[in-house]
Design an enzyme around this catalytic site. Sequence first.
Site, PDB file in Angstrom:
ATOM      1  N   CYS A 292       0.839  -1.201   0.000  1.00  0.00           N
ATOM      2  CA  CYS A 292       0.000   0.000   0.000  1.00  0.00           C
ATOM      3  C   CYS A 292       0.879   1.259   0.000  1.00  0.00           C
ATOM      4  CB  CYS A 292      -0.963  -0.038   1.178  1.00  0.00           C
ATOM      5  SG  CYS A 292      -2.358   1.112   0.998  1.00  0.00           S
TER       6      CYS A 292
ATOM      7  N   HIS B 288      -3.609  -5.591   1.277  1.00  0.00           N
ATOM      8  CA  HIS B 288      -3.259  -5.894   2.662  1.00  0.00           C
ATOM      9  C   HIS B 288      -3.685  -7.326   2.992  1.00  0.00           C
ATOM     10  CE1 HIS B 288      -2.169  -1.859   4.017  1.00  0.00           C
ATOM     11  NE2 HIS B 288      -3.219  -1.385   3.382  1.00  0.00           N
TER      12      HIS B 288
END
Length: 487
Positions: free
Chosen positions: A331, A436
Amino acid sequence: MVLGTTSGAGKSWLTTALCRWYSNQGFKVAPFKAQNMSNNARVVAGLQGGEGEVGSAQYFQALAARAEPEVRMNPLLLKPEADTRSQVVLLGQVNQALTEMPWRGRSEHVWPAIAQALDDLRADHDVVVIEGAGSPAEINLHASDIVNMRVARHAQADCLLVSDIDRGGAFAHLFGTWALLPEDERALIKGFVLNKFRGDASLLAPAPEMLQDLTGVPTVAVIPMLWEHGLPEEDGVFDDRSRGAAGAVHTRIAVLAYPRISNLDEFQPLKNVPGVRLQWARTPAEVQGVDWIILPGSKATAADLAWLRAQGLDQAVAEHAARGGRVLGVCGGLQMLGEALIDTHGIDGNAPGLGLLPLVTAFAPDKTVRHAQSRFGAAQGAWSALADCPVQGYEIHHGQTAQHPAMAAAGDVARELIPGLAWQNAAGNVLGLYLHGLFEDARVLQALFGAQARTLEQVFQGLGEGIDRYFDPAWRAAAQAEARAPR
């Protein structure tokens, strides 16, 4: 309700354990925390069928309770972006008006939604296990409280007050917290819990009895120090003694711990893999000799990238990659690995990237919040074990990342392993992805390490059994009777 004398006393751990313990007794259970301040968030079921964010602790508590995680379980989430500023997420969605509102003026605006969420959960479940925040005795905050005793009074909850005895001063913490509460709120405190105890429990006497004489409240549990309980840390980096990797170490992994690190809990499974040594790194010296460097998520990517450069970690990462060492960016970490961060909307900030992937990220006002499942493409080089591996996880990001057009024209093209989600450099040792939860997927652990970590289900069951082991039998019997009482 689980209250604490301080942050870090063990509220989240104990709430999770109680969720599993009550579920093991056959009750329909839900967790609740009115307000959580954390950059560790999960994507869960939202209102009217959508998706939203809650604090990771409530996500894990819901799984421990065998309930579907949903936004009512953590109606207010504050995600710190700086020391004096947080993004406000109400019932799973970013609320810009509340984000811009002064903190003390926010309470009355959010309380109706908090109370309604709690009331709805209570109506739908046999037991709701509520977690407080910090300490309930912060007298400067009492008038605007929406997470501790106001919640306890609203639900007329039976409250446990937990203290970290390893810090020292636990009996003073318990007595002082109780003494600072108004009398009607003291009456809700039904038991004291001593957490993280090391030594002979018989040596505590006569302090618990003396404390009960002073307050009328019994000490109902003494919980030992459990270094490797397996539950992800909610808000802090793990202690060195909880790093696992018993026996021979075959893989050393450093996670860069920048100031606004987010979703650090997703690396817990790496701590549980046999032979993996996981460590946090804040200096170049701490990444020397490691096999992997991970750049985790960030709530302030440009600021954390500036911090990384100030520490000299940019050069350390570049040298590690040049030697063929594995680099993984997740991310915000993916965004840092690219060529540039472009922010025309004032979301995060502009900055040059580390230049390890030929990508560019533009920040958008709307946040992407969703579950995702896919399959890796033809991964090569150091990450070739992931080729064709199915994976599932979640996305939480403002950035939108794509191939740098000028670099593509010059022939420098990133290998896109998952469309819009994962890219690899030409050499194959640098991987960046928006997904994630990579290491929470057993298929990924098997592909990368040929091994499995302890599952969350095993962790939750161990926590629930701990309630039977460490809590007074009379308290357990009373708790079950109360849960079965007619409403």
